[in-house]
Design an enzyme around this catalytic site. Structure first.
Site, PDB file in Angstrom:
ATOM      1  N   CYS A 140       0.871  -1.196   0.000  1.00 49.90           N
ATOM      2  CA  CYS A 140       0.000   0.000   0.000  1.00 49.90           C
ATOM      3  C   CYS A 140       0.897   1.231   0.000  1.00 49.90           C
ATOM      4  O   CYS A 140       1.592   1.492   0.982  1.00 49.90           O
ATOM      5  CB  CYS A 140      -0.900  -0.024   1.231  1.00 49.90           C
ATOM      6  SG  CYS A 140      -2.054   1.361   1.272  1.00 49.90           S
ATOM      7  N   GLY A 141       0.896   1.940  -1.102  1.00 49.96           N
ATOM      8  CA  GLY A 141       1.824   3.069  -1.261  1.00 49.96           C
ATOM      9  C   GLY A 141       1.484   4.224  -0.342  1.00 49.96           C
ATOM     10  O   GLY A 141       2.355   4.748   0.374  1.00 49.96           O
ATOM     11  N   HIS A 156      -2.467  -4.283 -11.041  1.00 47.40           N
ATOM     12  CA  HIS A 156      -3.137  -3.070 -11.542  1.00 47.40           C
ATOM     13  C   HIS A 156      -3.435  -3.204 -13.028  1.00 47.40           C
ATOM     14  O   HIS A 156      -2.613  -3.730 -13.783  1.00 47.40           O
ATOM     15  CB  HIS A 156      -2.256  -1.840 -11.321  1.00 47.40           C
ATOM     16  CG  HIS A 156      -2.031  -1.527  -9.872  1.00 47.40           C
ATOM     17  ND1 HIS A 156      -2.857  -0.709  -9.146  1.00 47.40           N
ATOM     18  CD2 HIS A 156      -1.090  -1.976  -9.012  1.00 47.40           C
ATOM     19  CE1 HIS A 156      -2.424  -0.635  -7.898  1.00 47.40           C
ATOM     20  NE2 HIS A 156      -1.352  -1.409  -7.785  1.00 47.40           N
ATOM     21  N   GLU A 189     -10.313   0.493  -6.328  1.00 47.32           N
ATOM     22  CA  GLU A 189      -9.393  -0.419  -5.663  1.00 47.32           C
ATOM     23  C   GLU A 189     -10.017  -1.781  -5.360  1.00 47.32           C
ATOM     24  O   GLU A 189     -11.168  -1.858  -4.920  1.00 47.32           O
ATOM     25  CB  GLU A 189      -8.898   0.181  -4.338  1.00 47.32           C
ATOM     26  CG  GLU A 189      -7.802   1.187  -4.509  1.00 47.32           C
ATOM     27  CD  GLU A 189      -7.023   1.396  -3.233  1.00 47.32           C
ATOM     28  OE1 GLU A 189      -6.867   0.419  -2.466  1.00 47.32           O
ATOM     29  OE2 GLU A 189      -6.574   2.536  -3.004  1.00 47.32           O
ATOM     30  N   CYS A 203      -4.380   6.143  -4.829  1.00 46.37           N
ATOM     31  CA  CYS A 203      -3.784   4.802  -4.684  1.00 46.37           C
ATOM     32  C   CYS A 203      -2.309   4.940  -5.054  1.00 46.37           C
ATOM     33  O   CYS A 203      -1.988   5.249  -6.216  1.00 46.37           O
ATOM     34  CB  CYS A 203      -4.504   3.829  -5.617  1.00 46.37           C
ATOM     35  SG  CYS A 203      -3.825   2.162  -5.585  1.00 46.37           S
ATOM     36  N   GLY A 228      -1.081   2.310  -7.343  1.00 47.14           N
ATOM     37  CA  GLY A 228      -1.766   2.544  -8.624  1.00 47.14           C
ATOM     38  C   GLY A 228      -1.147   3.693  -9.394  1.00 47.14           C
ATOM     39  O   GLY A 228      -1.031   3.650 -10.623  1.00 47.14           O
TER      40      GLY A 228
END
Ligand code: API
Length: 290
Positions: A71-72, A172, A224, A233, A236
């Protein structure tokens, strides 16, 4: 359970310090706390744990209780949490995730609190089987020698879209929408879930819808996996930069304009790694019965 609510350009999670205590049934807790009416309200739950391979371990759950591998926006907030709460005195440190160990660098404001975080997100994963994408469920897959999924055709609900797929440790699918419409008018709620559960994506998928403003600026909305539309995201945004560069539509550095704010993303081609830089914000702390 004590928690801290944090957000990275509007992608908000409930953070729990599990370096000293364990949280049982994290998946069920994620569903409960994420509910925006009966819970705290968030895109999911993130546990900060000890690691024997890195300075910390990030365990992330989407709002539906499914566990995410990376999770960025979340990892930037983990960096802020561990610095601001004095779990480390380093300005550069490592965080282990299910998608490998990430290196983070923080910048602090005049009060000594973290305001900006730079993350080395690692190499993009482009081979279909590793993303994963089942190319037999794409339309007339071109059988590229490099087995990548770049500008291929996917049929969703009877309509064909061009799609490029990238993993940043999580899958993605990137779709381009033309600039004649305002990206806010795109029917994401209708189309997003159909991509998420499409048979081409055996582990489901996060889907980014991109408008190319110019070769340094991309507009993005995202549906998401496990959380629905989020305001941003991080993985993303990284995947979208890679996909757009591979399609020859932007430079290897660009600003992603998301509903919740901007992220600067660079694909360092020499190191073959993606660098993401963006803010992290603490919203409030609290306690909740779980
Ligand atoms: N929904 C994602 C995890 C959260 C990723 C996103 N919030 C980010 O900032 O990278 C997945 O299941 O792969």
């Amino acid at each position: 359970m004590k928690f801290t609510k944090m957000q990275g350009i509007g992608n908000d999670y409930v953070y729990v310090d599990c370096t000293k205590t364990e949280l049982k049934n994290a998946s069920e807790v994620a569903i409960k706390v994420s509910d925006r009416h009966f819970g705290i309200g968030s895109d999911g739950l993130i546990l900060i744990k000890k690691s024997d391979k890195a300075d910390f371990y990030m365990e992330m759950y989407n709002a539906d209780g499914s566990q995410g591998k990376m999770c960025g926006n979340g990892i930037r907030c983990v960096a802020k949490y561990v610095c601001d709460n004095k779990l480390t005195d380093k300005d550069e440190f490592s965080v282990e995730t299910l998608s490998g160990i990430k290196i983070l660098k923080v910048r602090k404001d005049d009060k000594g609190l973290v305001s900006l975080v730079k993350v080395d997100m690692g190499a993009p994963i482009l081979e279909a089987s590793e993303i994963p994408v089942d190319v037999n469920n794409l339309k007339n897959y071109s059988n590229r020698e490099d087995k990548r999924v770049i500008d291929e055709t996917i049929e969703v609900d009877g309509k064909q879209y061009k799609v490029t797929c990238v993993s940043m440790g999580n899958p993605h699918a990137i779709v381009y929408i033309d600039n004649t419409i305002d990206i806010k008018d795109f029917p994401l709620e209708e189309i997003g879930p159909k991509f998420e559960c499409h048979p081409a994506f055996p582990e489901k998928v996060n889907t980014e819808f991109i408008q190319v403003v110019d070769n340094k600026n991309l507009n993005m909305r995202v549906w998401e996996r496990g959380s629905g539309e989020t305001l941003a995201c991080g993985t993303g945004a990284c995947a979208s930069l890679v996909a757009t560069n591979l399609n020859g539509l932007c430079d290897s550095n660009a600003t992603l304009h998301l509903l919740g704010g901007d992220l600067n993303i660079t694909w360092d081609k020499e190191e073959n790694t993606i660098i993401m830089q963006g803010p992290a914000t603490t919203v409030f702390t609290g306690e909740i019965e779980v």
